[in-house]
Design a protein around this motif. Structure first.
Motif, PDB file in Angstrom:
ATOM      1  N   MET A   1     -49.304   1.993  13.288  1.00  0.00           N
ATOM      2  CA  MET A   1     -48.446   2.009  12.097  1.00  0.00           C
ATOM      3  C   MET A   1     -47.855   0.613  11.890  1.00  0.00           C
ATOM      4  SD  MET A   1     -45.116   4.418  11.255  1.00  0.00           S
ATOM      5  CE  MET A   1     -46.104   5.920  11.218  1.00  0.00           C
ATOM      6  N   SER A   2     -47.946   0.086  10.645  1.00  0.00           N
ATOM      7  CA  SER A   2     -47.450  -1.245  10.355  1.00  0.00           C
ATOM      8  C   SER A   2     -45.934  -1.274  10.339  1.00  0.00           C
ATOM      9  CB  SER A   2     -47.976  -1.703   8.994  1.00  0.00           C
ATOM     10  OG  SER A   2     -47.346  -0.981   7.957  1.00  0.00           O
ATOM     11  N   VAL A   3     -45.401  -2.513  10.356  1.00  0.00           N
ATOM     12  CA  VAL A   3     -43.950  -2.686  10.276  1.00  0.00           C
ATOM     13  C   VAL A   3     -43.404  -2.008   9.034  1.00  0.00           C
ATOM     14  CG1 VAL A   3     -42.112  -4.364   9.934  1.00  0.00           C
ATOM     15  CG2 VAL A   3     -43.944  -4.837  11.568  1.00  0.00           C
ATOM     16  N   TRP A   4     -44.057  -2.249   7.894  1.00  0.00           N
ATOM     17  CA  TRP A   4     -43.516  -1.748   6.633  1.00  0.00           C
ATOM     18  C   TRP A   4     -43.660  -0.245   6.512  1.00  0.00           C
ATOM     19  CZ3 TRP A   4     -40.383  -5.144   5.071  1.00  0.00           C
ATOM     20  CH2 TRP A   4     -40.659  -6.499   5.241  1.00  0.00           C
ATOM     21  N   SER A   5     -44.738   0.319   7.052  1.00  0.00           N
ATOM     22  CA  SER A   5     -44.882   1.770   7.055  1.00  0.00           C
ATOM     23  C   SER A   5     -43.805   2.413   7.910  1.00  0.00           C
ATOM     24  CB  SER A   5     -46.267   2.174   7.581  1.00  0.00           C
ATOM     25  OG  SER A   5     -47.274   1.704   6.739  1.00  0.00           O
ATOM     26  N   SER A   6     -43.542   1.801   9.056  1.00  0.00           N
ATOM     27  CA  SER A   6     -42.490   2.303   9.936  1.00  0.00           C
ATOM     28  C   SER A   6     -41.132   2.205   9.265  1.00  0.00           C
ATOM     29  CB  SER A   6     -42.469   1.500  11.249  1.00  0.00           C
ATOM     30  OG  SER A   6     -43.680   1.665  11.955  1.00  0.00           O
ATOM     31  N   LEU A   7     -40.903   1.090   8.557  1.00  0.00           N
ATOM     32  CA  LEU A   7     -39.630   0.904   7.864  1.00  0.00           C
ATOM     33  C   LEU A   7     -39.441   1.973   6.801  1.00  0.00           C
ATOM     34  CD1 LEU A   7     -37.102  -0.825   7.459  1.00  0.00           C
ATOM     35  CD2 LEU A   7     -38.395  -2.197   5.827  1.00  0.00           C
ATOM     36  N   GLY A   8     -40.511   2.286   6.068  1.00  0.00           N
ATOM     37  CA  GLY A   8     -40.428   3.328   5.055  1.00  0.00           C
ATOM     38  C   GLY A   8     -40.065   4.661   5.657  1.00  0.00           C
TER      39      GLY A   8
ATOM     40  N   PHE B   1     -38.111 -13.387   3.923  1.00  0.00           N
ATOM     41  CA  PHE B   1     -38.978 -12.245   4.153  1.00  0.00           C
ATOM     42  C   PHE B   1     -39.923 -12.035   2.980  1.00  0.00           C
ATOM     43  CE2 PHE B   1     -35.588 -11.299   7.101  1.00  0.00           C
ATOM     44  CZ  PHE B   1     -36.247 -10.715   8.159  1.00  0.00           C
ATOM     45  N   GLU B   2     -41.227 -12.080   3.253  1.00  0.00           N
ATOM     46  CA  GLU B   2     -42.212 -11.755   2.226  1.00  0.00           C
ATOM     47  C   GLU B   2     -42.425 -10.246   2.258  1.00  0.00           C
ATOM     48  OE1 GLU B   2     -45.794 -13.941   2.585  1.00  0.00           O
ATOM     49  OE2 GLU B   2     -44.880 -15.869   2.086  1.00  0.00           O
ATOM     50  N   VAL B   3     -41.762  -9.562   1.351  1.00  0.00           N
ATOM     51  CA  VAL B   3     -41.825  -8.104   1.329  1.00  0.00           C
ATOM     52  C   VAL B   3     -42.947  -7.655   0.400  1.00  0.00           C
ATOM     53  CG1 VAL B   3     -40.537  -5.997   0.826  1.00  0.00           C
ATOM     54  CG2 VAL B   3     -39.339  -8.014   1.695  1.00  0.00           C
ATOM     55  N   PRO B   4     -43.860  -6.819   0.883  1.00  0.00           N
ATOM     56  CA  PRO B   4     -44.908  -6.290   0.008  1.00  0.00           C
ATOM     57  C   PRO B   4     -44.261  -5.566  -1.175  1.00  0.00           C
ATOM     58  CG  PRO B   4     -45.397  -5.797   2.296  1.00  0.00           C
ATOM     59  CD  PRO B   4     -44.001  -6.326   2.266  1.00  0.00           C
ATOM     60  N   PRO B   5     -44.800  -5.745  -2.395  1.00  0.00           N
ATOM     61  CA  PRO B   5     -44.194  -5.130  -3.585  1.00  0.00           C
ATOM     62  C   PRO B   5     -43.888  -3.648  -3.429  1.00  0.00           C
ATOM     63  CG  PRO B   5     -45.917  -6.644  -4.245  1.00  0.00           C
ATOM     64  CD  PRO B   5     -45.989  -6.546  -2.739  1.00  0.00           C
ATOM     65  N   LYS B   6     -44.768  -2.902  -2.805  1.00  0.00           N
ATOM     66  CA  LYS B   6     -44.549  -1.463  -2.692  1.00  0.00           C
ATOM     67  C   LYS B   6     -43.471  -1.108  -1.675  1.00  0.00           C
ATOM     68  CE  LYS B   6     -48.225  -0.623   0.721  1.00  0.00           C
ATOM     69  NZ  LYS B   6     -49.468   0.148   1.000  1.00  0.00           N
ATOM     70  N   GLU B   7     -43.038  -2.094  -0.880  1.00  0.00           N
ATOM     71  CA  GLU B   7     -41.994  -1.829   0.116  1.00  0.00           C
ATOM     72  C   GLU B   7     -40.625  -2.375  -0.301  1.00  0.00           C
ATOM     73  OE1 GLU B   7     -42.503   0.110   2.495  1.00  0.00           O
ATOM     74  OE2 GLU B   7     -44.701   0.177   2.467  1.00  0.00           O
ATOM     75  N   GLU B   8     -40.561  -3.011  -1.478  1.00  0.00           N
ATOM     76  CA  GLU B   8     -39.295  -3.607  -1.916  1.00  0.00           C
ATOM     77  C   GLU B   8     -38.186  -2.569  -2.036  1.00  0.00           C
ATOM     78  OE1 GLU B   8     -40.045  -5.734  -5.499  1.00  0.00           O
ATOM     79  OE2 GLU B   8     -40.989  -7.436  -4.464  1.00  0.00           O
ATOM     80  N   ARG B   9     -38.541  -1.359  -2.451  1.00  0.00           N
ATOM     81  CA  ARG B   9     -37.537  -0.316  -2.607  1.00  0.00           C
ATOM     82  C   ARG B   9     -36.930   0.069  -1.263  1.00  0.00           C
ATOM     83  NH1 ARG B   9     -38.451   5.489  -5.743  1.00  0.00           N
ATOM     84  NH2 ARG B   9     -36.293   6.254  -5.508  1.00  0.00           N
ATOM     85  N   ASN B  10     -37.765   0.170  -0.229  1.00  0.00           N
ATOM     86  CA  ASN B  10     -37.261   0.522   1.099  1.00  0.00           C
ATOM     87  C   ASN B  10     -36.352  -0.570   1.658  1.00  0.00           C
ATOM     88  OD1 ASN B  10     -38.526   3.037   1.352  1.00  0.00           O
ATOM     89  ND2 ASN B  10     -40.426   2.113   2.092  1.00  0.00           N
ATOM     90  N   VAL B  11     -36.778  -1.822   1.489  1.00  0.00           N
ATOM     91  CA  VAL B  11     -35.972  -2.940   1.979  1.00  0.00           C
ATOM     92  C   VAL B  11     -34.640  -2.995   1.233  1.00  0.00           C
ATOM     93  CG1 VAL B  11     -35.815  -5.457   2.185  1.00  0.00           C
ATOM     94  CG2 VAL B  11     -37.963  -4.280   2.723  1.00  0.00           C
ATOM     95  N   ALA B  12     -34.689  -2.808  -0.088  1.00  0.00           N
ATOM     96  CA  ALA B  12     -33.463  -2.827  -0.887  1.00  0.00           C
ATOM     97  C   ALA B  12     -32.536  -1.695  -0.458  1.00  0.00           C
ATOM     98  CB  ALA B  12     -33.800  -2.698  -2.371  1.00  0.00           C
TER      99      ALA B  12
END
Length: 230
Positions: free
Chosen positions: A1-8, A71-82
């Motif tokens: 599982m990627s960092v961003w998937s885990s973050l989501g 942080f270069e956030v993938p567009p589809k993960e911007e909502r989770n980071v925000a």
């Protein structure tokens, strides 16, 4: 599982957040196998950055932009980071938990912890001034990192250039000889090169501010060499 998937997945589990946000989030991160590496680093940095931006009472657009520069956030993960950023910025309290997480990820590696502190200062000064409350916040983060006063002063001086002591920027005192200062300056420049940072495993996000650090070192050396006539 990627960092961003885990973050989501983590953000989804938080729900509405609230007073127990910090404890619940840390438990979720530590419970995951990848929580000891990239995910733990990313979550801790987002939370520390958000709480630092809130330290002076106001989170500015410039500070949010500065965070996104690191942080270069993938567009589809911007909502989770925000979502995570917004929850974390509700209260400065609890930042020690995240600082401790980063310290645990880089044990005995003061150089990388200094790089992380550099990144936080990059966000702090984005609105044009590093506020006293932000300096206080970052000094406490440095304490959790196990950094001493000299190491903290060195980073502080790099980012508060108008009033910064050029000797603090280089990390040597005014009693150092010309030869020692020149040799130390050259070592600092070599260590600041992006390739050198990448080689020693500095998180990619913070390699982006290497040019800013290099400019501070060059300015400090120019001031010292002019004063000493060397």
């Amino acid at each position: 599982m990627s960092v961003w998937s885990s973050l989501g997945s983590i953000v989804s589990s938080i729900g509405t957040g609230g007073a127990q946000f910090v404890d619940r989030l840390v438990q979720l991160v530590l419970a995951r196998p990848e929580g000891t590496s990239s995910v733990g680093f990313t979550v801790a940095m987002i939370a520390l950055s958000a709480k630092m931006a809130k330290a002076d009472g106001v989170v500015t657009t410039d500070e949010i932009i500065a965070f996104r520069e690191l942080f270069e956030v993938p567009p589809k993960e911007e909502r989770n980071v925000a979502r995570l950023f917004n929850l974390a910025q509700e209260d400065v309290a609890g930042f020690e938990v995240y600082a401790k997480k980063l310290a645990d990820l880089f044990p005995y590696d003061h150089k990388t912890l200094l790089d992380i502190l550099d990144g936080l200062f990059h966000i702090a000064k984005a609105d044009g001034v590093v506020h006293e409350s932000e300096v206080g916040y970052l000094s406490k983060v440095a304490e959790v990192f196990g950094l001493d006063e000299r190491e903290f002063s060195k980073v502080l001086a790099r980012h508060v250039r108008k009033d910064g002591n050029p000797y603090d920027v280089l990390g040597l005192g005014p009693d150092a000889s010309n030869a020692d200062l020149k040799a130390h300056y050259r070592r600092e420049v070599q260590e600041t090169h992006p390739d050198r940072l990448i080689a020693r495993g500095v998180p990619e996000e913070f390699v982006r501010i290497a040019n800013d650090r290099l400019a501070a070192l060059n300015n400090a050396w120019a001031q010292i060499s002019a004063e000493r006539g060397i």
